[in-house]
Design a protein around this motif. Structure first.
Motif, PDB file in Angstrom:
ATOM      1  N   MET A   1      58.706  30.334  54.550  1.00 47.37           N
ATOM      2  CA  MET A   1      60.134  30.501  54.294  1.00 47.37           C
ATOM      3  C   MET A   1      60.373  31.551  53.217  1.00 47.37           C
ATOM      4  N   HIS A   2      59.524  31.509  52.200  1.00 49.69           N
ATOM      5  CA  HIS A   2      59.667  32.456  51.097  1.00 49.69           C
ATOM      6  C   HIS A   2      59.542  33.888  51.605  1.00 49.69           C
ATOM      7  N   LEU A   3      58.506  34.133  52.388  1.00 49.94           N
ATOM      8  CA  LEU A   3      58.286  35.483  52.904  1.00 49.94           C
ATOM      9  C   LEU A   3      59.415  35.908  53.845  1.00 49.94           C
ATOM     10  N   ILE A   4      59.904  34.961  54.651  1.00 52.48           N
ATOM     11  CA  ILE A   4      61.003  35.299  55.564  1.00 52.48           C
ATOM     12  C   ILE A   4      62.238  35.697  54.769  1.00 52.48           C
ATOM     13  N   MET A   5      62.540  34.919  53.720  1.00 50.63           N
ATOM     14  CA  MET A   5      63.724  35.242  52.919  1.00 50.63           C
ATOM     15  C   MET A   5      63.577  36.580  52.219  1.00 50.63           C
ATOM     16  N   LEU A   6      62.373  36.854  51.719  1.00 53.69           N
ATOM     17  CA  LEU A   6      62.154  38.154  51.073  1.00 53.69           C
ATOM     18  C   LEU A   6      62.339  39.280  52.085  1.00 53.69           C
ATOM     19  N   ALA A   7      61.831  39.056  53.307  1.00 51.68           N
ATOM     20  CA  ALA A   7      61.965  40.079  54.351  1.00 51.68           C
ATOM     21  C   ALA A   7      63.432  40.303  54.691  1.00 51.68           C
ATOM     22  N   LEU A   8      64.202  39.219  54.662  1.00 52.27           N
ATOM     23  CA  LEU A   8      65.597  39.305  55.110  1.00 52.27           C
ATOM     24  C   LEU A   8      66.562  39.795  54.028  1.00 52.27           C
ATOM     25  N   ARG A   9      66.028  40.339  52.931  1.00 51.36           N
ATOM     26  CA  ARG A   9      66.935  40.993  51.988  1.00 51.36           C
ATOM     27  C   ARG A   9      67.580  42.200  52.665  1.00 51.36           C
ATOM     28  N   LYS A  10      66.904  42.714  53.713  1.00 54.91           N
ATOM     29  CA  LYS A  10      67.596  43.683  54.570  1.00 54.91           C
ATOM     30  C   LYS A  10      67.683  43.092  55.973  1.00 54.91           C
ATOM     31  N   PRO A  11      68.704  43.506  56.768  1.00 56.72           N
ATOM     32  CA  PRO A  11      68.906  42.914  58.092  1.00 56.72           C
ATOM     33  C   PRO A  11      67.731  43.195  59.032  1.00 56.72           C
ATOM     34  N   LEU A  12      67.241  42.139  59.675  1.00 57.97           N
ATOM     35  CA  LEU A  12      66.117  42.301  60.596  1.00 57.97           C
ATOM     36  C   LEU A  12      66.255  41.343  61.778  1.00 57.97           C
ATOM     37  N   HIS A  13      65.676  41.732  62.915  1.00 58.43           N
ATOM     38  CA  HIS A  13      65.611  40.811  64.054  1.00 58.43           C
ATOM     39  C   HIS A  13      64.250  40.127  64.068  1.00 58.43           C
ATOM     40  N   GLY A  14      64.116  39.138  64.934  1.00 62.38           N
ATOM     41  CA  GLY A  14      62.962  38.246  64.932  1.00 62.38           C
ATOM     42  C   GLY A  14      61.592  38.904  64.847  1.00 62.38           C
ATOM     43  N   TYR A  15      61.327  39.806  65.796  1.00 63.99           N
ATOM     44  CA  TYR A  15      59.986  40.391  65.844  1.00 63.99           C
ATOM     45  C   TYR A  15      59.705  41.225  64.596  1.00 63.99           C
ATOM     46  N   ALA A  16      60.772  41.929  64.116  1.00 67.43           N
ATOM     47  CA  ALA A  16      60.611  42.760  62.927  1.00 67.43           C
ATOM     48  C   ALA A  16      60.336  41.903  61.690  1.00 67.43           C
ATOM     49  N   ILE A  17      60.917  40.691  61.659  1.00 68.28           N
ATOM     50  CA  ILE A  17      60.636  39.772  60.543  1.00 68.28           C
ATOM     51  C   ILE A  17      59.145  39.452  60.529  1.00 68.28           C
ATOM     52  N   MET A  18      58.643  39.111  61.723  1.00 61.52           N
ATOM     53  CA  MET A  18      57.228  38.760  61.839  1.00 61.52           C
ATOM     54  C   MET A  18      56.339  39.930  61.354  1.00 61.52           C
ATOM     55  N   GLN A  19      56.705  41.154  61.778  1.00 60.54           N
ATOM     56  CA  GLN A  19      55.897  42.318  61.387  1.00 60.54           C
ATOM     57  C   GLN A  19      55.926  42.544  59.881  1.00 60.54           C
ATOM     58  N   LEU A  20      57.137  42.460  59.306  1.00 59.76           N
ATOM     59  CA  LEU A  20      57.260  42.708  57.868  1.00 59.76           C
ATOM     60  C   LEU A  20      56.551  41.619  57.056  1.00 59.76           C
ATOM     61  N   VAL A  21      56.700  40.370  57.496  1.00 65.81           N
ATOM     62  CA  VAL A  21      56.021  39.269  56.802  1.00 65.81           C
ATOM     63  C   VAL A  21      54.507  39.477  56.865  1.00 65.81           C
ATOM     64  N   GLY A  22      54.029  39.924  58.017  1.00 65.63           N
ATOM     65  CA  GLY A  22      52.609  40.217  58.168  1.00 65.63           C
ATOM     66  C   GLY A  22      52.160  41.271  57.165  1.00 65.63           C
ATOM     67  N   GLU A  23      52.950  42.335  57.068  1.00 65.99           N
ATOM     68  CA  GLU A  23      52.648  43.424  56.138  1.00 65.99           C
ATOM     69  C   GLU A  23      52.654  42.916  54.691  1.00 65.99           C
ATOM     70  N   MET A  24      53.740  42.206  54.336  1.00 68.04           N
ATOM     71  CA  MET A  24      53.900  41.746  52.955  1.00 68.04           C
ATOM     72  C   MET A  24      52.755  40.832  52.531  1.00 68.04           C
ATOM     73  N   SER A  25      52.241  40.066  53.495  1.00 66.42           N
ATOM     74  CA  SER A  25      51.192  39.103  53.142  1.00 66.42           C
ATOM     75  C   SER A  25      49.803  39.681  53.374  1.00 66.42           C
ATOM     76  N   GLY A  26      49.741  40.984  53.599  1.00 66.84           N
ATOM     77  CA  GLY A  26      48.450  41.615  53.846  1.00 66.84           C
ATOM     78  C   GLY A  26      47.751  41.020  55.062  1.00 66.84           C
ATOM     79  N   GLY A  27      48.541  40.682  56.078  1.00 66.74           N
ATOM     80  CA  GLY A  27      47.961  40.161  57.314  1.00 66.74           C
ATOM     81  C   GLY A  27      47.603  38.685  57.255  1.00 66.74           C
ATOM     82  N   GLN A  28      47.921  38.035  56.124  1.00 65.55           N
ATOM     83  CA  GLN A  28      47.556  36.616  55.978  1.00 65.55           C
ATOM     84  C   GLN A  28      48.484  35.687  56.768  1.00 65.55           C
ATOM     85  N   VAL A  29      49.767  36.045  56.799  1.00 62.62           N
ATOM     86  CA  VAL A  29      50.734  35.162  57.451  1.00 62.62           C
ATOM     87  C   VAL A  29      51.237  35.806  58.737  1.00 62.62           C
ATOM     88  N   ASN A  30      50.835  35.219  59.834  1.00 59.35           N
ATOM     89  CA  ASN A  30      51.184  35.738  61.153  1.00 59.35           C
ATOM     90  C   ASN A  30      52.087  34.695  61.826  1.00 59.35           C
TER      91      ASN A  30
END
Lengths: 200, 105
Positions: free
Chosen positions: B12-41
Motif C-alpha cells: 500500500m505504501h509503495l502504491i500511494m507513493l507511486a500515485l502522487r502522480k496520476p497513473l493507471h493500473g499497469y503503470a502503478i505495477m511498473q513504477l512500484v517494481g522500479e521503486m522497490s528495485g524489483g522486490q515488489v511485483n
C-alpha cells in the motif's frame, strides 16, 4: 468441446481447468455455471480463480479493467458475488492473481464468508424442511379435498399440483446435500488459508 | 488514534507513493517494481484489492472519466496527509536506528 461439471470449491475448479488446459486445449467460456467450453490450441494458457463480493457497476468496471491491463482475459463472473471470477492468460511469469499472502488470504476469507453464509442459510432451511417434512401425501398435496375427488377431477387437480408437490419434497433432499458441499468447500478453503498463515 | 490502515503495508505504501502522480493500473505495477528495485511485483488481484481499500478510505481517488477503459488513480489531499504522517513516523524510526542508546534524540 463441452465438459459438464459443477464446482462449489474454487480450488478444485482452478486445478481441474488447468489440468484440462495442459492437454492442448483452452477454456473459452463457462455457461450456466456448469458448461465448460474448451477449444483446441497449441498455446499454453493458465487460469486463476478469484471471488469477489457484490460490486457496483463502476467497481466492476475497475475490477475488469485492471485485470485486463495485466493481460488477463475474463472468462466468467458477474458483479453480484454469486459465482467465482475465472481469469485466463498466456503464461509470462506473472501468472498469479495475488502477489502477497495477505491478499490471497483475503480472497479465501471472501469465499468462506459466502459459503459459510449460504451453508447456514441452507442449513436452517434444511432443518426446517426435515422437521416439517410433509411425510403424508395429504401434507404434500395441499388442494383441499383432493383425495376425496373422483375420476377426471382428481387427475386434473393431482397433475396440476404435482410439480408444486415435488418442489415441496425436493428441498428436503437437495438442501442437506448443498449444506454438505458448501461445508466441504469451506473446510478446504480454511485449510488452505491456515497453511498460508503458517508460512514464514 | 491512528488513521485507518496505518502503518501502511509495504504494498500500500509503495502504491500511494507511486500515485502522487496520476497513473493507471499497469503503470502503478511498473513504477512500484522500479521503486522497490524489483522486490515488489504486484499482481492484478492484489493491486485491485489495495486500490479498492485505499479508495474506500479516501486516500486515493479514481480521476479518469468513467467512459475511459483504463482507470487512472491519484492520491487525494487526505492521502497526502497520510503520506506526511508516514514520512514523519519513518524519520523517527531512522533516528532510532541511528541513535546509539535507542533514545529518541
Amino acid at each position: 468441446m463441452n465438459k459438464y461439471k459443477f464446482f462449489i470449491d474454487p480450488l478444485k475448479e482452478e486445478q481441474w481447468i488447468n489440468e484440462m488446459q495442459n492437454e492442448g486445449c483452452r477454456l473459452t467460456d463457462i455457461s450456466l455455471d456448469f458448461i465448460y467450453k474448451f477449444e483446441e490450441t497449441a498455446e499454453d494458457y493458465v487460469t486463476r480463480v478469484d471471488f469477489q463480493e457484490y460490486m457496483n457497476e463502476s467497481k466492476f468496471e475497475e475490477y475488469i479493467s485492471i485485470h485486463e491491463e495485466f493481460g488477463w482475459e475474463h472468462i466468467r463472473g458477474g458483479r453480484f458475488g454469486a459465482m467465482t471470477q475465472v481469469w485466463s492468460k498466456k503464461p509470462d511469469g506473472n501468472d498469479e492473481l495475488f502477489s502477497d499472502r495477505e491478499s490471497k488470504i483475503n480472497y479465501y476469507k471472501r469465499y468462506m464468508k459466502m459459503t459459510g453464509g449460504l451453508a447456514v442459510l441452507f442449513l436452517v432451511y434444511a432443518i426446517y424442511v426435515m422437521l416439517f417434512l410433509p411425510y403424508k401425501p395429504g401434507m404434500i398435496f395441499l388442494t383441499p379435498g383432493l383425495w376425496d375427488m373422483q375420476g377426471i377431477d382428481f387427475w386434473r387437480a393431482f397433475l396440476f399440483e404435482l410439480p408444486f408437490a415435488l418442489m415441496r419434497v425436493l428441498p428436503a433432499i437437495l438442501f442437506p446435500v448443498m449444506v454438505a458441499l458448501l461445508l466441504i468447500a469451506y473446510y478446504r478453503m480454511n485449510k488452505a488459508k491456515k497453511e498460508l498463515e503458517l508460512e514464514n | 488514534m491512528r488513521p485507518k490502515l496505518l502503518p501502511l503495508s509495504e504494498t500500500m505504501h509503495l502504491i500511494m507513493l507511486a500515485l502522487r502522480k496520476p497513473l493507471h493500473g499497469y503503470a502503478i505495477m511498473q513504477l512500484v517494481g522500479e521503486m522497490s528495485g524489483g522486490q515488489v511485483n504486484i499482481a492484478a488481484g492484489t493491486l485491485y484489492g489495495a486500490l479498492d481499500n485505499l479508495k474506500k478510505h479516501n486516500y486515493i481517488e479514481l480521476i479518469s472519466d468513467p467512459a475511459e477503459r483504463k482507470k487512472v488513480y491519484q492520491v487525494t489531499a487526505l492521502g497526502e496527509e497520510i503520506l506526511e504522517l508516514e514520512n514523519t513516523r519513518l524519520k523517527k524510526f531512522i533516528s532510532l536506528y541511528e541513535s546509539e542508546d535507542g533514545s529518541n534524540e
